[in-house]
Design a protein around this motif. Sequence first.
Motif, PDB file in Angstrom:
ATOM      1  N   GLY A  46      17.015  22.026 -48.601  1.00 44.42           N
ATOM      2  CA  GLY A  46      16.094  22.176 -47.487  1.00 44.42           C
ATOM      3  C   GLY A  46      16.429  23.355 -46.601  1.00 44.42           C
ATOM      4  N   SER A  47      15.616  23.513 -45.556  1.00 49.12           N
ATOM      5  CA  SER A  47      15.783  24.613 -44.602  1.00 49.12           C
ATOM      6  C   SER A  47      15.841  24.057 -43.190  1.00 49.12           C
ATOM      7  CB  SER A  47      14.619  25.608 -44.719  1.00 49.12           C
ATOM      8  OG  SER A  47      14.560  26.172 -45.997  1.00 49.12           O
ATOM      9  N   LEU A  48      16.463  24.829 -42.316  1.00 50.89           N
ATOM     10  CA  LEU A  48      16.646  24.396 -40.942  1.00 50.89           C
ATOM     11  C   LEU A  48      16.804  25.618 -40.056  1.00 50.89           C
ATOM     12  CD1 LEU A  48      17.152  21.733 -39.303  1.00 50.89           C
ATOM     13  CD2 LEU A  48      19.588  22.182 -39.598  1.00 50.89           C
ATOM     14  N   ARG A  49      16.279  25.535 -38.845  1.00 53.16           N
ATOM     15  CA  ARG A  49      16.525  26.592 -37.878  1.00 53.16           C
ATOM     16  C   ARG A  49      17.217  26.000 -36.652  1.00 53.16           C
ATOM     17  NH1 ARG A  49      12.517  30.640 -34.487  1.00 53.16           N
ATOM     18  NH2 ARG A  49      12.184  28.751 -33.242  1.00 53.16           N
ATOM     19  N   LEU A  50      18.371  26.544 -36.366  1.00 48.88           N
ATOM     20  CA  LEU A  50      19.092  26.171 -35.152  1.00 48.88           C
ATOM     21  C   LEU A  50      18.739  27.155 -34.052  1.00 48.88           C
ATOM     22  CD1 LEU A  50      22.626  25.405 -36.620  1.00 48.88           C
ATOM     23  CD2 LEU A  50      20.690  23.853 -36.316  1.00 48.88           C
ATOM     24  N   SER A  51      18.676  26.631 -32.843  1.00 51.52           N
ATOM     25  CA  SER A  51      18.375  27.464 -31.684  1.00 51.52           C
ATOM     26  C   SER A  51      19.488  27.335 -30.661  1.00 51.52           C
ATOM     27  CB  SER A  51      17.053  27.041 -31.044  1.00 51.52           C
ATOM     28  OG  SER A  51      15.977  27.174 -31.936  1.00 51.52           O
ATOM     29  N   CYS A  52      19.711  28.411 -29.937  1.00 58.30           N
ATOM     30  CA  CYS A  52      20.704  28.420 -28.865  1.00 58.30           C
ATOM     31  C   CYS A  52      20.039  29.041 -27.645  1.00 58.30           C
ATOM     32  CB  CYS A  52      21.924  29.220 -29.284  1.00 58.30           C
ATOM     33  SG  CYS A  52      23.137  29.496 -27.969  1.00 58.30           S
ATOM     34  N   ALA A  53      19.919  28.253 -26.591  1.00 57.52           N
ATOM     35  CA  ALA A  53      19.344  28.734 -25.339  1.00 57.52           C
ATOM     36  C   ALA A  53      20.482  29.148 -24.415  1.00 57.52           C
ATOM     37  CB  ALA A  53      18.498  27.651 -24.697  1.00 57.52           C
ATOM     38  N   ALA A  54      20.405  30.366 -23.913  1.00 61.75           N
ATOM     39  CA  ALA A  54      21.469  30.901 -23.074  1.00 61.75           C
ATOM     40  C   ALA A  54      20.981  31.102 -21.646  1.00 61.75           C
ATOM     41  CB  ALA A  54      21.969  32.224 -23.637  1.00 61.75           C
ATOM     42  N   SER A  55      21.883  30.955 -20.715  1.00 61.53           N
ATOM     43  CA  SER A  55      21.601  31.292 -19.326  1.00 61.53           C
ATOM     44  C   SER A  55      22.672  32.257 -18.861  1.00 61.53           C
ATOM     45  CB  SER A  55      21.602  30.045 -18.451  1.00 61.53           C
ATOM     46  OG  SER A  55      22.888  29.456 -18.450  1.00 61.53           O
ATOM     47  N   GLY A  56      22.328  33.073 -17.879  1.00 64.10           N
ATOM     48  CA  GLY A  56      23.298  34.043 -17.382  1.00 64.10           C
ATOM     49  C   GLY A  56      22.684  35.421 -17.326  1.00 64.10           C
ATOM     50  N   ARG A  57      23.131  36.184 -16.335  1.00 64.91           N
ATOM     51  CA  ARG A  57      22.528  37.494 -16.064  1.00 64.91           C
ATOM     52  C   ARG A  57      22.716  38.489 -17.176  1.00 64.91           C
ATOM     53  NH1 ARG A  57      24.280  40.131 -10.492  1.00 64.91           N
ATOM     54  NH2 ARG A  57      22.978  41.846 -11.183  1.00 64.91           N
ATOM     55  N   PHE A  58      23.846  38.440 -17.861  1.00 65.71           N
ATOM     56  CA  PHE A  58      24.212  39.533 -18.751  1.00 65.71           C
ATOM     57  C   PHE A  58      24.087  39.185 -20.221  1.00 65.71           C
ATOM     58  CE2 PHE A  58      25.435  41.957 -15.230  1.00 65.71           C
ATOM     59  CZ  PHE A  58      26.138  41.145 -14.347  1.00 65.71           C
ATOM     60  N   PHE A  59      23.289  38.162 -20.530  1.00 65.95           N
ATOM     61  CA  PHE A  59      23.143  37.742 -21.919  1.00 65.95           C
ATOM     62  C   PHE A  59      22.804  38.905 -22.827  1.00 65.95           C
ATOM     63  CE2 PHE A  59      22.069  35.266 -25.536  1.00 65.95           C
ATOM     64  CZ  PHE A  59      20.903  35.807 -26.055  1.00 65.95           C
ATOM     65  N   ASN A  60      21.909  39.766 -22.390  1.00 67.24           N
ATOM     66  CA  ASN A  60      21.440  40.860 -23.240  1.00 67.24           C
ATOM     67  C   ASN A  60      22.552  41.813 -23.650  1.00 67.24           C
ATOM     68  OD1 ASN A  60      19.021  39.649 -22.704  1.00 67.24           O
ATOM     69  ND2 ASN A  60      18.029  41.463 -21.865  1.00 67.24           N
ATOM     70  N   ASP A  61      23.666  41.776 -22.952  1.00 71.40           N
ATOM     71  CA  ASP A  61      24.788  42.666 -23.246  1.00 71.40           C
ATOM     72  C   ASP A  61      25.804  42.035 -24.191  1.00 71.40           C
ATOM     73  OD1 ASP A  61      24.870  43.787 -19.796  1.00 71.40           O
ATOM     74  OD2 ASP A  61      23.685  44.496 -21.504  1.00 71.40           O
ATOM     75  N   TYR A  62      25.625  40.773 -24.514  1.00 74.54           N
ATOM     76  CA  TYR A  62      26.652  40.039 -25.236  1.00 74.54           C
ATOM     77  C   TYR A  62      26.421  40.048 -26.740  1.00 74.54           C
ATOM     78  CZ  TYR A  62      28.285  37.828 -20.883  1.00 74.54           C
ATOM     79  OH  TYR A  62      28.803  37.581 -19.641  1.00 74.54           O
ATOM     80  N   THR A  63      27.501  40.049 -27.488  1.00 70.80           N
ATOM     81  CA  THR A  63      27.442  39.711 -28.905  1.00 70.80           C
ATOM     82  C   THR A  63      27.403  38.190 -29.007  1.00 70.80           C
ATOM     83  OG1 THR A  63      28.710  41.673 -29.520  1.00 70.80           O
ATOM     84  CG2 THR A  63      28.579  39.906 -31.135  1.00 70.80           C
ATOM     85  N   MET A  64      26.544  37.694 -29.884  1.00 71.21           N
ATOM     86  CA  MET A  64      26.379  36.251 -30.042  1.00 71.21           C
ATOM     87  C   MET A  64      26.734  35.835 -31.456  1.00 71.21           C
ATOM     88  SD  MET A  64      25.452  35.310 -27.059  1.00 71.21           S
ATOM     89  CE  MET A  64      25.034  33.597 -27.440  1.00 71.21           C
ATOM     90  N   ALA A  65      27.123  34.592 -31.605  1.00 74.35           N
ATOM     91  CA  ALA A  65      27.541  34.128 -32.931  1.00 74.35           C
ATOM     92  C   ALA A  65      27.291  32.638 -33.091  1.00 74.35           C
ATOM     93  CB  ALA A  65      29.017  34.434 -33.152  1.00 74.35           C
ATOM     94  N   TRP A  66      27.281  32.246 -34.345  1.00 80.93           N
ATOM     95  CA  TRP A  66      27.274  30.844 -34.710  1.00 80.93           C
ATOM     96  C   TRP A  66      28.562  30.535 -35.476  1.00 80.93           C
ATOM     97  CZ3 TRP A  66      23.819  27.173 -33.222  1.00 80.93           C
ATOM     98  CH2 TRP A  66      22.598  27.613 -32.699  1.00 80.93           C
ATOM     99  N   PHE A  67      29.209  29.441 -35.085  1.00 79.69           N
ATOM    100  CA  PHE A  67      30.365  28.907 -35.776  1.00 79.69           C
ATOM    101  C   PHE A  67      29.995  27.526 -36.299  1.00 79.69           C
ATOM    102  CE2 PHE A  67      34.106  31.557 -34.598  1.00 79.69           C
ATOM    103  CZ  PHE A  67      33.485  32.422 -33.716  1.00 79.69           C
ATOM    104  N   ARG A  68      30.828  27.024 -37.195  1.00 83.55           N
ATOM    105  CA  ARG A  68      30.665  25.633 -37.616  1.00 83.55           C
ATOM    106  C   ARG A  68      32.042  25.028 -37.870  1.00 83.55           C
ATOM    107  NH1 ARG A  68      27.947  26.314 -43.671  1.00 83.55           N
ATOM    108  NH2 ARG A  68      29.815  27.125 -44.741  1.00 83.55           N
ATOM    109  N   GLN A  69      32.078  23.712 -37.718  1.00 78.28           N
ATOM    110  CA  GLN A  69      33.317  22.984 -37.970  1.00 78.28           C
ATOM    111  C   GLN A  69      32.996  21.700 -38.706  1.00 78.28           C
ATOM    112  OE1 GLN A  69      35.779  22.197 -34.519  1.00 78.28           O
ATOM    113  NE2 GLN A  69      37.581  22.054 -35.828  1.00 78.28           N
ATOM    114  N   ALA A  70      33.503  21.619 -39.919  1.00 75.47           N
ATOM    115  CA  ALA A  70      33.336  20.426 -40.732  1.00 75.47           C
ATOM    116  C   ALA A  70      34.501  19.478 -40.471  1.00 75.47           C
ATOM    117  CB  ALA A  70      33.282  20.798 -42.211  1.00 75.47           C
TER     118      ALA A  70
END
Length: 123
Positions: free
Chosen positions: A16-40
């Motif tokens: 199957g398929s899935l889309r995860l979303s991450c909603a961010a708050s904060g003034r400088f979000f546009n300047d940040y590198t973003m990532a997804w991690f996982r832990q099994a």
Amino acid sequence: QVQLVESGGGLLQAGGSLRLSCAASGRFFNDYTMAWFRQAPGKERELVAAIDWGGESKYYADSVKGRVTISRDNAKKMVYLQMSSLKPDDTAVYYCAADSRPSTVVGFRAEYWGQGTQVTISS
């Protein structure tokens, strides 16, 4: 300061398929590198994908390459992880993370974390 809230996890069948979303708050979000991690269960947290501030530079772990796409919408302060051809090995808690440096898809250093969203893939 950045606050991150993930959503979109769930229980799916393999393939199957899935889309995860991450909603961010904060003034400088546009300047940040973003990532997804996982832990099994019983495993260390691993970097799945990262995207630089402008969305032009991306990193994918070998385990998900070709099956996963990371993207961001700076106007909405959102980061997404589109996953397809899901496998039971993809079962994990998925975390959104932020690095305040703008272009660190390599050498990403998580400074902020979300609370995580569970993804469970049944065979």
